[in-house]
Design a protein around this motif. Structure first.
Motif, PDB file in Angstrom:
ATOM      1  N   GLU A 199      14.275 -42.939  22.496  1.00  0.00           N
ATOM      2  CA  GLU A 199      13.452 -42.145  23.419  1.00  0.00           C
ATOM      3  C   GLU A 199      13.082 -40.797  22.796  1.00  0.00           C
ATOM      4  OE1 GLU A 199      17.681 -42.370  25.322  1.00  0.00           O
ATOM      5  OE2 GLU A 199      16.292 -43.676  24.209  1.00  0.00           O
ATOM      6  N   ASP A 200      13.949 -40.246  21.937  1.00  0.00           N
ATOM      7  CA  ASP A 200      13.585 -39.030  21.207  1.00  0.00           C
ATOM      8  C   ASP A 200      12.407 -39.308  20.282  1.00  0.00           C
ATOM      9  OD1 ASP A 200      15.492 -37.455  22.380  1.00  0.00           O
ATOM     10  OD2 ASP A 200      16.871 -37.463  20.684  1.00  0.00           O
ATOM     11  N   ARG A 201      12.475 -40.437  19.606  1.00  0.00           N
ATOM     12  CA  ARG A 201      11.377 -40.807  18.705  1.00  0.00           C
ATOM     13  C   ARG A 201      10.070 -40.919  19.476  1.00  0.00           C
ATOM     14  NH1 ARG A 201      10.035 -46.047  17.840  1.00  0.00           N
ATOM     15  NH2 ARG A 201       8.453 -46.418  16.223  1.00  0.00           N
ATOM     16  N   SER A 202      10.100 -41.569  20.618  1.00  0.00           N
ATOM     17  CA  SER A 202       8.882 -41.715  21.424  1.00  0.00           C
ATOM     18  C   SER A 202       8.368 -40.368  21.907  1.00  0.00           C
ATOM     19  CB  SER A 202       9.147 -42.635  22.618  1.00  0.00           C
ATOM     20  OG  SER A 202       9.545 -43.918  22.185  1.00  0.00           O
ATOM     21  N   GLY A 222       8.102 -32.778  12.874  1.00  0.00           N
ATOM     22  CA  GLY A 222       7.774 -33.800  11.881  1.00  0.00           C
ATOM     23  C   GLY A 222       8.998 -34.253  11.112  1.00  0.00           C
ATOM     24  N   PHE A 223       9.836 -33.286  10.695  1.00  0.00           N
ATOM     25  CA  PHE A 223      11.071 -33.664  10.012  1.00  0.00           C
ATOM     26  C   PHE A 223      11.997 -34.448  10.941  1.00  0.00           C
ATOM     27  CE2 PHE A 223       9.853 -30.300   6.986  1.00  0.00           C
ATOM     28  CZ  PHE A 223      10.183 -30.916   5.794  1.00  0.00           C
ATOM     29  N   ALA A 224      12.062 -34.047  12.205  1.00  0.00           N
ATOM     30  CA  ALA A 224      12.914 -34.764  13.164  1.00  0.00           C
ATOM     31  C   ALA A 224      12.401 -36.184  13.376  1.00  0.00           C
ATOM     32  CB  ALA A 224      12.967 -34.012  14.486  1.00  0.00           C
ATOM     33  N   LEU A 225      11.077 -36.346  13.456  1.00  0.00           N
ATOM     34  CA  LEU A 225      10.516 -37.691  13.619  1.00  0.00           C
ATOM     35  C   LEU A 225      10.834 -38.544  12.393  1.00  0.00           C
ATOM     36  CD1 LEU A 225       8.851 -39.797  15.108  1.00  0.00           C
ATOM     37  CD2 LEU A 225       6.777 -38.746  14.135  1.00  0.00           C
ATOM     38  N   GLY A 226      10.819 -37.933  11.215  1.00  0.00           N
ATOM     39  CA  GLY A 226      11.188 -38.685  10.017  1.00  0.00           C
ATOM     40  C   GLY A 226      12.601 -39.229  10.119  1.00  0.00           C
ATOM     41  N   LYS A 227      13.536 -38.410  10.582  1.00  0.00           N
ATOM     42  CA  LYS A 227      14.915 -38.893  10.730  1.00  0.00           C
ATOM     43  C   LYS A 227      15.012 -39.955  11.811  1.00  0.00           C
ATOM     44  CE  LYS A 227      19.724 -37.682  11.583  1.00  0.00           C
ATOM     45  NZ  LYS A 227      19.964 -38.837  12.461  1.00  0.00           N
ATOM     46  N   ALA A 228      14.379 -39.717  12.956  1.00  0.00           N
ATOM     47  CA  ALA A 228      14.454 -40.681  14.053  1.00  0.00           C
ATOM     48  C   ALA A 228      13.869 -42.026  13.627  1.00  0.00           C
ATOM     49  CB  ALA A 228      13.714 -40.142  15.274  1.00  0.00           C
ATOM     50  N   SER A 229      12.780 -41.976  12.895  1.00  0.00           N
ATOM     51  CA  SER A 229      12.154 -43.227  12.450  1.00  0.00           C
ATOM     52  C   SER A 229      13.046 -43.955  11.455  1.00  0.00           C
ATOM     53  CB  SER A 229      10.784 -42.923  11.833  1.00  0.00           C
ATOM     54  OG  SER A 229       9.922 -42.334  12.791  1.00  0.00           O
ATOM     55  N   GLU A 230      13.667 -43.220  10.538  1.00  0.00           N
ATOM     56  CA  GLU A 230      14.579 -43.860   9.587  1.00  0.00           C
ATOM     57  C   GLU A 230      15.786 -44.436  10.320  1.00  0.00           C
ATOM     58  OE1 GLU A 230      15.621 -42.395   5.409  1.00  0.00           O
ATOM     59  OE2 GLU A 230      17.451 -41.924   6.525  1.00  0.00           O
ATOM     60  N   ASP A 231      16.302 -43.681  11.299  1.00  0.00           N
ATOM     61  CA  ASP A 231      17.444 -44.175  12.065  1.00  0.00           C
ATOM     62  C   ASP A 231      17.180 -45.538  12.682  1.00  0.00           C
ATOM     63  OD1 ASP A 231      18.943 -41.901  11.516  1.00  0.00           O
ATOM     64  OD2 ASP A 231      18.462 -40.908  13.412  1.00  0.00           O
ATOM     65  N   HIS A 232      15.921 -45.810  13.035  1.00  0.00           N
ATOM     66  CA  HIS A 232      15.575 -47.071  13.707  1.00  0.00           C
ATOM     67  C   HIS A 232      14.855 -48.043  12.778  1.00  0.00           C
ATOM     68  CE1 HIS A 232      16.902 -45.779  17.703  1.00  0.00           C
ATOM     69  NE2 HIS A 232      16.519 -44.581  17.321  1.00  0.00           N
ATOM     70  N   GLY A 233      14.917 -47.786  11.458  1.00  0.00           N
ATOM     71  CA  GLY A 233      14.403 -48.741  10.490  1.00  0.00           C
ATOM     72  C   GLY A 233      12.911 -48.751  10.318  1.00  0.00           C
ATOM     73  N   HIS A 234      12.207 -47.719  10.789  1.00  0.00           N
ATOM     74  CA  HIS A 234      10.742 -47.650  10.643  1.00  0.00           C
ATOM     75  C   HIS A 234      10.428 -46.784   9.416  1.00  0.00           C
ATOM     76  CE1 HIS A 234      10.395 -49.493  14.603  1.00  0.00           C
ATOM     77  NE2 HIS A 234      11.177 -48.547  15.098  1.00  0.00           N
TER      78      HIS A 234
END
Length: 523
Positions: A199-202, A222-234
């Motif tokens: 939900e943070d990523r969204s 942007g940096f936070a989205l990069g981590k969130a996306s990596e955390d979920h395999g995107h």
């Protein structure tokens, strides 16, 4: 504010405001001219003197800063702003105890003034007194629940103490006040071992579509989205978000890889022939940990700080500050003056560093200084602090370089905003340290991160022996050491060693510019 500028004309007030903006922007010469003009017509005005004190502090003229701030306080003895600014000047001059006394005086004089507690907490945190910093920042938040920076700094301090659930709540309290707060998102993302929920990523994706975001907030998210996306395999999404954030960061202050290379070569040339030290053991209290950021330097500091004889001081600015002081004294930038420095000059600078860092030896006889970029000074340290030990932490350059690309750095310009600049920086750093280590293996140790993973006890024993420390089993259980850790690795080093730290392979050909720059086979 009207009371502070009482007695000044409208024109003088306008000049004062212009001077304040110029100081903020680093335009010190125009600020000096404006303040001089106001003082010529309103001599001794305390608010003008206060701003002049701030200017002198920024210009590193600490004695002048303390003098004019003292003059201001002679008229306004209980003024919290002037007392705070005097504390800032004293801290910059290396008089930490005097600075703390000033900041505490502000809180005693104005206990209901939230900014007093905020400033005390902020400066305690900078100085590494994290527990008292938490108390002060909690007080600031209770006095002014809408004080956004206090929530963020409190979150940072709680992270440094390993209180991650509380830190999460503070960052999210900041987001409740300002959902697009890049610093709050940065704080959440820097708790590396805690995946960001989907939900943070969204929410980040939605927020980044807004057109009214301040650029620093957009970069942080942007940096936070990069981590969130990596955390979920995107991984494609993560790379795109990180590339955009880094590009925006770089536009604020571009890194010049060619100019940095020339600087490193000048440092190597200037330090090629240094005088023999007057005191060969000077600095034996200090253990410098240097290297590429995100290479494992915080981990090795945590190992050493678990030893009963060692205090982990984290990333100290003092070595660079001492060299800047010498450059100011000589009127020449480092390293231009290095060939003319005598053995006595280096001894004086070494003692100045030890004086500035004495607070880190109150409990233990030895201390670590873990500022990664101090590798630039590894050569001249042989003359300045010849008794010090230098641990050069090396992690696989592809993994460390990619980890740098994912990390938001605040000191700009920074080399980590493009993969090609990262590779150039690695080449300069490794070439310099290899030269210095081969010339002085007794005081510089190349410490491989991967070697620690393969044989933790053997490497820890060898590291302690290099530092002149007896073996202590507590160093094997470094993750249980209770101390404040003021780096983005605060969460990672509180866990046992993990061999599953490689991430670069998941990005395939997207990292080929880094592989090419490092001379590696392409994916």
């Amino acid at each position: 504010m009207a009371t502070r500028v009482a007695g000044l004309s409208a024109e003088q007030r306008q000049q004062l405001e212009g001077a304040a903006r110029a100081i903020r922007d680093g335009a010190l010469a125009p600020a000096q001219q404006m303040l001089d003009a106001v003082l010529a017509r309103a001599p001794g005005h305390p608010e003008v003197l206060r701003l002049l004190g701030i200017l002198h502090t920024r210009a590193r003229h600490y004695d002048a800063a303390r003098e004019v701030l003292g003059d201001a306080l002679g008229q306004w003895p209980d003024d919290p702003l002037a007392l705070t600014d005097l504390g800032n000047a004293e801290q910059a001059a290396g008089d930490v105890e005097a600075a703390l006394a000033r900041w505490r005086q502000v809180c005693a004089l104005a206990p209901d003034y939230p900014m007093g507690w905020f400033n005390l907490g902020r400066n305690l945190q900078v100085l590494g007194d994290t527990g008292p910093a938490v108390e002060a920042l909690e007080h600031a938040c209770s006095l002014e629940p809408a004080l956004l920076p206090a929530h963020i700094l409190l979150g940072d301090a709680l992270v440094h103490l390993g209180r991650f659930d509380e830190a999460d709540r503070r960052y999210r309290a900041a987001l409740a006040l300002h959902p697009a707060c890049g610093d709050a998102w940065r704080g959440l993302a820097n708790m590396k071992t805690r995946p960001l929920p989907d939900e943070d990523r969204s929410q980040l994706v939605a927020l980044l579509k807004r057109t009214d975001l301040a650029e620093p907030d957009r970069i942080g998210m942007g940096f936070a989205l990069g981590k969130a996306s990596e955390d979920h395999g995107h991984y494609d999404e993560a790379f795109a978000a990180l590339s955009d954030a880094n590009a925006r960061q770089r536009r604020l202050a571009p890194w010049q890889a060619g100019g940095f290379h020339v600087f490193v070569e000048s440092v190597l040339a200037a330090g090629a022939k240094l005088p023999a030290p007057v005191e060969p053991a000077l600095g034996e209290e200090a253990i410098f940990i240097v290297g590429l950021p995100r290479s494992g330097s915080t981990l090795f500091e945590q190992i050493l700080a678990a030893h009963p004889m060692v205090e982990g001081a984290s990333e100290l600015p003092d070595l660079g500050e001492v060299l800047v002081e010498e450059s100011t004294r000589r009127g020449q930038p480092f390293p231009r003056w290095v060939p003319s420095a005598t053995a006595q000059d280096w001894q004086r600078m070494g003692r100045r560093y030890l004086e500035r860092t004495a607070r880190w030896r109150r409990q233990c006889p030895r201390f670590t200084d873990k500022l990664p970029e101090n590798w630039l000074y590894a050569g001249v340290l042989g003359a300045m602090l010849p008794g010090a030990r230098i641990v050069d932490v090396r992690r696989d350059a592809l993994e460390a370089g990619w980890s740098c690309f994912k990390q938001q750095f605040y000191r700009l310009p920074h080399f980590a905003c493009t993969l090609s600049d990262i590779a150039a920086y690695v080449r300069d750093y490794e070439a310099a340290m290899d030269r210095w280590q081969s010339a002085a293996p007794a005081r510089i140790r190349t410490q491989r991160y991967e070697a620690l993973l393969a044989d933790a006890e053997g490497e820890i024993r060898a590291l302690l022996a290099f530092c002149g420390l007896p073996f202590d089993a507590a160093c094997l259980d470094f993750h249980q050491a209770m101390r404040a850790i003021r780096t983005p690795s605060a969460a990672q080093v509180r866990q046992p060693l993990s061999r599953d730290t490689a991430r670069a392979g998941r990005y395939g050909r997207l990292l080929d510019p880094l592989r090419f720059g490092l001379g590696r086979p392409l994916a």
